[in-house]
Design an enzyme around this catalytic site. Structure first.
Site, PDB file in Angstrom:
ATOM      1  CE  LYS A  90      -5.910   1.888  -0.523  1.00 45.99           C
ATOM      2  NZ  LYS A  90      -6.421   1.932   0.793  1.00 45.99           N
TER       3      LYS A  90
ATOM      4  CE  LYS B  81      -3.593   2.427   2.516  1.00 41.50           C
ATOM      5  NZ  LYS B  81      -4.626   2.352   3.543  1.00 41.50           N
TER       6      LYS B  81
HETATM    7  C1  PBG Z   1      -7.599   3.470   5.442  1.00 43.44           C
HETATM    8  C2  PBG Z   1      -7.835   3.240   3.999  1.00 43.44           C
HETATM    9  C3  PBG Z   1      -7.631   4.172   2.961  1.00 43.44           C
HETATM   10  C4  PBG Z   1      -8.139   3.584   1.794  1.00 43.44           C
HETATM   11  C5  PBG Z   1      -8.603   2.311   2.130  1.00 43.44           C
HETATM   12  N1  PBG Z   1      -8.396   2.090   3.506  1.00 43.44           N
HETATM   13  C6  PBG Z   1      -7.127   5.562   3.011  1.00 43.44           C
HETATM   14  C7  PBG Z   1      -5.792   5.851   3.523  1.00 43.44           C
HETATM   15  O1  PBG Z   1      -4.930   4.997   3.693  1.00 43.44           O
HETATM   16  O2  PBG Z   1      -5.568   7.037   3.804  1.00 43.44           O
HETATM   17  C8  PBG Z   1      -8.185   4.256   0.463  1.00 43.44           C
HETATM   18  C9  PBG Z   1      -9.119   3.691  -0.563  1.00 43.44           C
HETATM   19  C10 PBG Z   1      -9.454   4.589  -1.694  1.00 43.44           C
HETATM   20  O3  PBG Z   1      -8.857   5.668  -1.900  1.00 43.44           O
HETATM   21  O4  PBG Z   1     -10.366   4.213  -2.449  1.00 43.44           O
HETATM   22  N2  PBG Z   1      -6.600   2.808   6.068  1.00 43.44           N
END
Ligand code: PBG
Length: 322
Positions: free
Chosen positions: A247, A194
């Site tokens: 991601k 991520k």
């Molecule tokens: C939170 C989380 C996020 C997303 C999914 N879980 C945001 C972040 O890490 O700030 C983002 C998903 C998206 O942008 O569609 N932990």
């Protein structure tokens, strides 16, 4: 010319014969934003394909998706500011509306697969995924919090737990906690690679979950790095992840491809909010045709190697097949 690749492209029929990649509703996960209350359906201004739903509308949405063949959903809660604190206690509270909603959905539509989000940010007064002390996001003190959150979610009926927090060692910590509490059948879809991406903006608008101070760069990955994704994947697989996720998806198709080539564990890709918003905004201006640009985008994620695609366009794509 002895070889003319165009011969295989001459008709829709020949193109169909040799098509290498096909999208299927079976590979899609539809994300949904859940709020407390009833009769709420608020469109997200920066992501007009998605809304915040109260449970009643969420059920309608799930049923409509099911009719179209989509059976997996990732559910995210929008928590009122007054219920947030430094240790995210609301995430496992008895009266937590998100957990209660999951119980209801699973009791009424048991065949759907529900995927959770484990991270402190929706519940944290600091807006970070981990526990904050003196401006630092602390790794090990976060793990017991994530364990409690994950066990409460498994208890509520989630089929798959989705740790998105990027703390070290969290997959193992969650696996052990789930097993200790008798949830050995509950899976883990780990947000393995991520990245600290600029493309989460509309999601943070939807949940009002942006960090109150600082950024997420000390735990989410540097967009410049690929070897680090392989390290993360190796750890997550060793720690018991059932799915490994990349991601965002589009700027990281090379990472999806690497994980698919290097590991046997199924790979999921999260086509995140900002990536969907880009297409919607361009289409709204008449600069792109959503009906062709969106399926092409989803196809590229699958072709790169994703087994599972999490996208806000799942329902729209399924509707277009009719
Ligand atoms: C939170 C989380 C996020 C997303 C999914 N879980 C945001 C972040 O890490 O700030 C983002 C998903 C998206 O942008 O569609 N932990």
């Amino acid at each position: 010319m002895l070889r003319r690749p165009r011969r295989n492209r001459k008709s829709s029929a020949t193109r169909g014969l040799i098509r290498e990649t096909r999208l299927s509703v079976e590979n899609f996960v539809q994300p949904l934003f859940l709020v407390d209350g009833s009769n709420v359906k608020e469109q997200i201004p920066s992501l007009p394909v998605a809304s915040r739903y109260s449970l009643d509308h969420a059920m309608d949405e799930i049923n409509a998706c099911k009719e179209l063949g989509i059976s997996s959903f990732m559910i995210f809660p929008a928590i009122p500011e007054e219920l947030k604190d430094r240790t995210a206690t609301y995430s496992w509270a008895e009266d937590n509306f998100y957990l209660k909603a999951i119980q209801t959905i699973k009791s009424q539509i048991p065949e759907v697969c529900l995927i959770s989000d484990v991270a402190m940010d929706p519940y944290s007064s600091d807006g970070h995924d981990g526990y904050v002390e003196h401006g630092k996001i602390l790794n090990d003190p976060t793990l017991p919090i994530l364990q409690k959150m994950a066990v409460a979610q498994a208890q509520a009926g989630f089929d798959i737990i989705g740790p998105s927090d990027m703390m070290d060692g969290r997959v193992e910590a969650i696996r052990l906690a789930l097993d200790d509490n008798g949830f050995d059948e509950t899976s883990i879809m780990s947000y393995t690679a991520k990245y600290a991406s600029a493309f989460y903006g509309p999601f943070r608008d939807a949940l009002d979950s942006a960090p109150k101070a600082g950024d997420k760069k000390s735990y989410q990955m540097d967009p410049a790095n690929k070897n680090e994704a392989l390290i993360e994947a190796e750890l997550d697989v060793q720690e018991g992840a059932d799915f490994i996720m990349v991601k965002p998806a589009l700027n990281y198709l090379d990472i999806i491809h690497s994980l698919k080539s290097e590991f046997e564990t199924p790979v999921a890709a999260y086509h995140v909010s900002g990536e969907c918003a880009m297409l919607l905004a361009a289409a709204e201006k008449g600069w792109l045709d959503l009906n062709t640009a969106m399926p092409e985008t989803l196809l590229s994620i699958k072709r790169a190697g994703a087994d599972v695609i999490i996208t806000y366009f799942a329902r729209m794509w399924a509707e277009m097949q009719g």
